[in-house]
Design a protein around this motif. Structure first.
Motif, PDB file in Angstrom:
ATOM      1  N   MET A   1       0.847  -1.167   0.000  1.00 56.50           N
ATOM      2  CA  MET A   1       0.000   0.000   0.000  1.00 56.50           C
ATOM      3  C   MET A   1       0.901   1.241   0.000  1.00 56.50           C
ATOM      4  SD  MET A   1      -2.902   1.207   2.782  1.00 56.50           S
ATOM      5  CE  MET A   1      -3.625  -0.413   2.799  1.00 56.50           C
ATOM      6  N   LEU A   2       0.596   2.186  -0.855  1.00 55.52           N
ATOM      7  CA  LEU A   2       1.302   3.460  -0.914  1.00 55.52           C
ATOM      8  C   LEU A   2       0.564   4.474  -0.055  1.00 55.52           C
ATOM      9  CD1 LEU A   2       1.704   3.576  -4.794  1.00 55.52           C
ATOM     10  CD2 LEU A   2       3.409   2.809  -3.127  1.00 55.52           C
ATOM     11  N   ARG A   3       1.319   5.310   0.656  1.00 54.75           N
ATOM     12  CA  ARG A   3       0.694   6.335   1.498  1.00 54.75           C
ATOM     13  C   ARG A   3       1.332   7.687   1.215  1.00 54.75           C
ATOM     14  NH1 ARG A   3       1.740   2.372   5.215  1.00 54.75           N
ATOM     15  NH2 ARG A   3      -0.075   1.265   5.951  1.00 54.75           N
ATOM     16  N   SER A   4       0.506   8.724   1.248  1.00 54.46           N
ATOM     17  CA  SER A   4       1.038  10.078   1.147  1.00 54.46           C
ATOM     18  C   SER A   4       1.665  10.459   2.479  1.00 54.46           C
ATOM     19  CB  SER A   4      -0.084  11.055   0.793  1.00 54.46           C
ATOM     20  OG  SER A   4      -0.947  11.237   1.913  1.00 54.46           O
ATOM     21  N   ARG A   5       2.347  11.561   2.470  1.00 50.99           N
ATOM     22  CA  ARG A   5       2.844  12.104   3.727  1.00 50.99           C
ATOM     23  C   ARG A   5       1.644  12.619   4.529  1.00 50.99           C
ATOM     24  NH1 ARG A   5       2.346  17.423   3.253  1.00 50.99           N
ATOM     25  NH2 ARG A   5       2.481  18.361   1.205  1.00 50.99           N
ATOM     26  N   TRP A   6       1.829  12.792   5.813  1.00 55.32           N
ATOM     27  CA  TRP A   6       0.820  13.348   6.712  1.00 55.32           C
ATOM     28  C   TRP A   6       0.558  14.791   6.301  1.00 55.32           C
ATOM     29  CZ3 TRP A   6      -2.650  12.355  10.367  1.00 55.32           C
ATOM     30  CH2 TRP A   6      -2.990  13.327  11.300  1.00 55.32           C
ATOM     31  N   SER A   7      -0.694  15.150   6.135  1.00 57.10           N
ATOM     32  CA  SER A   7      -1.079  16.532   5.830  1.00 57.10           C
ATOM     33  C   SER A   7      -1.778  17.103   7.050  1.00 57.10           C
ATOM     34  CB  SER A   7      -2.036  16.570   4.637  1.00 57.10           C
ATOM     35  OG  SER A   7      -1.393  16.138   3.479  1.00 57.10           O
ATOM     36  N   PRO A  20       8.654  15.910  15.530  1.00 57.13           N
ATOM     37  CA  PRO A  20       7.974  15.055  14.557  1.00 57.13           C
ATOM     38  C   PRO A  20       8.322  13.591  14.761  1.00 57.13           C
ATOM     39  CG  PRO A  20       9.748  16.263  13.500  1.00 57.13           C
ATOM     40  CD  PRO A  20       9.670  16.744  14.920  1.00 57.13           C
ATOM     41  N   GLY A  21       7.341  12.747  14.507  1.00 51.79           N
ATOM     42  CA  GLY A  21       7.537  11.308  14.543  1.00 51.79           C
ATOM     43  C   GLY A  21       7.528  10.776  13.119  1.00 51.79           C
ATOM     44  N   PRO A  22       7.134   9.525  12.912  1.00 53.27           N
ATOM     45  CA  PRO A  22       7.077   8.955  11.570  1.00 53.27           C
ATOM     46  C   PRO A  22       6.136   9.758  10.671  1.00 53.27           C
ATOM     47  CG  PRO A  22       6.736   7.261  13.235  1.00 53.27           C
ATOM     48  CD  PRO A  22       6.744   8.583  13.933  1.00 53.27           C
ATOM     49  N   ASP A  23       6.511   9.915   9.436  1.00 50.10           N
ATOM     50  CA  ASP A  23       5.697  10.608   8.431  1.00 50.10           C
ATOM     51  C   ASP A  23       5.473  12.083   8.757  1.00 50.10           C
ATOM     52  OD1 ASP A  23       5.382   8.258   6.953  1.00 50.10           O
ATOM     53  OD2 ASP A  23       3.688   7.669   8.189  1.00 50.10           O
ATOM     54  N   GLY A  24       6.308  12.664   9.642  1.00 52.45           N
ATOM     55  CA  GLY A  24       6.168  14.082   9.951  1.00 52.45           C
ATOM     56  C   GLY A  24       5.075  14.400  10.954  1.00 52.45           C
ATOM     57  N   PHE A  59      -5.644  14.605  -4.558  1.00 54.40           N
ATOM     58  CA  PHE A  59      -4.563  15.528  -4.203  1.00 54.40           C
ATOM     59  C   PHE A  59      -5.022  16.982  -4.302  1.00 54.40           C
ATOM     60  CE2 PHE A  59      -1.807  11.820  -4.759  1.00 54.40           C
ATOM     61  CZ  PHE A  59      -1.023  11.943  -3.621  1.00 54.40           C
ATOM     62  N   ALA A  60      -5.909  17.281  -5.234  1.00 53.30           N
ATOM     63  CA  ALA A  60      -6.448  18.641  -5.334  1.00 53.30           C
ATOM     64  C   ALA A  60      -7.278  18.968  -4.093  1.00 53.30           C
ATOM     65  CB  ALA A  60      -7.294  18.794  -6.598  1.00 53.30           C
ATOM     66  N   LEU A  61      -8.079  18.021  -3.644  1.00 54.52           N
ATOM     67  CA  LEU A  61      -8.887  18.230  -2.447  1.00 54.52           C
ATOM     68  C   LEU A  61      -7.996  18.386  -1.214  1.00 54.52           C
ATOM     69  CD1 LEU A  61     -11.807  18.408  -1.478  1.00 54.52           C
ATOM     70  CD2 LEU A  61     -11.807  15.929  -1.232  1.00 54.52           C
ATOM     71  N   ARG A  62      -6.880  17.668  -1.194  1.00 54.77           N
ATOM     72  CA  ARG A  62      -5.953  17.763  -0.063  1.00 54.77           C
ATOM     73  C   ARG A  62      -5.388  19.177   0.085  1.00 54.77           C
ATOM     74  NH1 ARG A  62      -0.444  14.344   0.655  1.00 54.77           N
ATOM     75  NH2 ARG A  62       0.269  15.858  -0.869  1.00 54.77           N
ATOM     76  N   TRP A  75      -3.960  11.224   5.788  1.00 54.00           N
ATOM     77  CA  TRP A  75      -3.115  10.521   4.830  1.00 54.00           C
ATOM     78  C   TRP A  75      -4.001  10.100   3.675  1.00 54.00           C
ATOM     79  CZ3 TRP A  75      -2.978   8.696  10.006  1.00 54.00           C
ATOM     80  CH2 TRP A  75      -1.774   8.881  10.690  1.00 54.00           C
ATOM     81  N   LEU A  76      -3.463  10.123   2.476  1.00 60.75           N
ATOM     82  CA  LEU A  76      -4.094   9.459   1.341  1.00 60.75           C
ATOM     83  C   LEU A  76      -3.368   8.136   1.160  1.00 60.75           C
ATOM     84  CD1 LEU A  76      -4.369  12.427  -1.192  1.00 60.75           C
ATOM     85  CD2 LEU A  76      -6.178  11.474   0.251  1.00 60.75           C
ATOM     86  N   TRP A  77      -4.030   7.141   0.636  1.00 57.97           N
ATOM     87  CA  TRP A  77      -3.398   5.849   0.400  1.00 57.97           C
ATOM     88  C   TRP A  77      -3.895   5.281  -0.918  1.00 57.97           C
ATOM     89  CZ3 TRP A  77      -6.230   1.475  -0.325  1.00 57.97           C
ATOM     90  CH2 TRP A  77      -7.574   1.525   0.046  1.00 57.97           C
ATOM     91  N   ALA A  78      -3.128   4.362  -1.483  1.00 59.87           N
ATOM     92  CA  ALA A  78      -3.524   3.701  -2.728  1.00 59.87           C
ATOM     93  C   ALA A  78      -2.905   2.311  -2.795  1.00 59.87           C
ATOM     94  CB  ALA A  78      -3.090   4.520  -3.935  1.00 59.87           C
TER      95      ALA A  78
END
Length: 159
Positions: A1-7, A20-24, A59-62, A75-78
């Motif tokens: 599974m792919l994950r975006s960085r934390w937003s 910061p911890g994992p993923d910022g 990503f636009a909505l993010r 996070w977004l994931w795919a």
């Protein structure tokens, strides 16, 4: 599974430390606890050809995220090989989550892709902000094996 960085969202500072911890995401020591809701979404597309458009819209909505009242972070994931994608979003409460769901940009994405696949979601409730636990519980729910979704002491499910 792919994950975006934390937003992080505008409410995120109240729940994370300066370290910061994992993923910022803020470290294990949190500035404040408090009840949170987490929305986990899972969209399975009927066709691979829809995935690039879904990702673009996600990503636009993010980009709106830093301006959404009650947004702690997400996070977004795919899982492209499975034609699946979604999000794990953290909110200060159900009212903030409902406000996001009603956003015209979110409604437009749902209208555009609703008939192009299957969507499922769950809202989980937490007493405080623990990014590692949230990700672990979200991953457990997203697992394709129904027997493992409720594993690992996941919090109450509502809605």
């Amino acid at each position: 599974m792919l994950r975006s960085r934390w937003s992080p969202g505008p409410a995120g500072n109240a729940f994370s430390s300066d370290r910061p911890g994992p993923d910022g995401v803020g470290g294990a020591e949190h500035a404040r606890g408090g009840p949170l809701v987490v929305s986990v979404t899972d969209f399975t597309s009927d066709a691979y050809r829809h995935l690039p458009g879904i990702a673009r819209h996600g990503f636009a909505l993010r980009r709106l995220w830093p301006h959404l009242d009650g947004a702690v972070g997400m996070w977004l994931w795919a899982a492209p090989s499975l034609r699946r994608c979604g999000s794990v979003s953290v909110w200060t409460g159900r009212r903030a989550l409902a406000g996001f769901v009603r956003l015209p940009e979110h409604v437009a994405i749902m209208d555009a892709y609703r008939e192009r696949g299957a969507i499922r979601s769950v809202v989980l409730e937490y007493d405080g902000f623990d990014p590692a636990r949230i990700r672990q519980d979200a991953d457990a729910w997203l697992m394709p094996d129904d027997h493992h979704r409720g594993a690992r002491g996941a919090p109450r499910r509502r809605g």
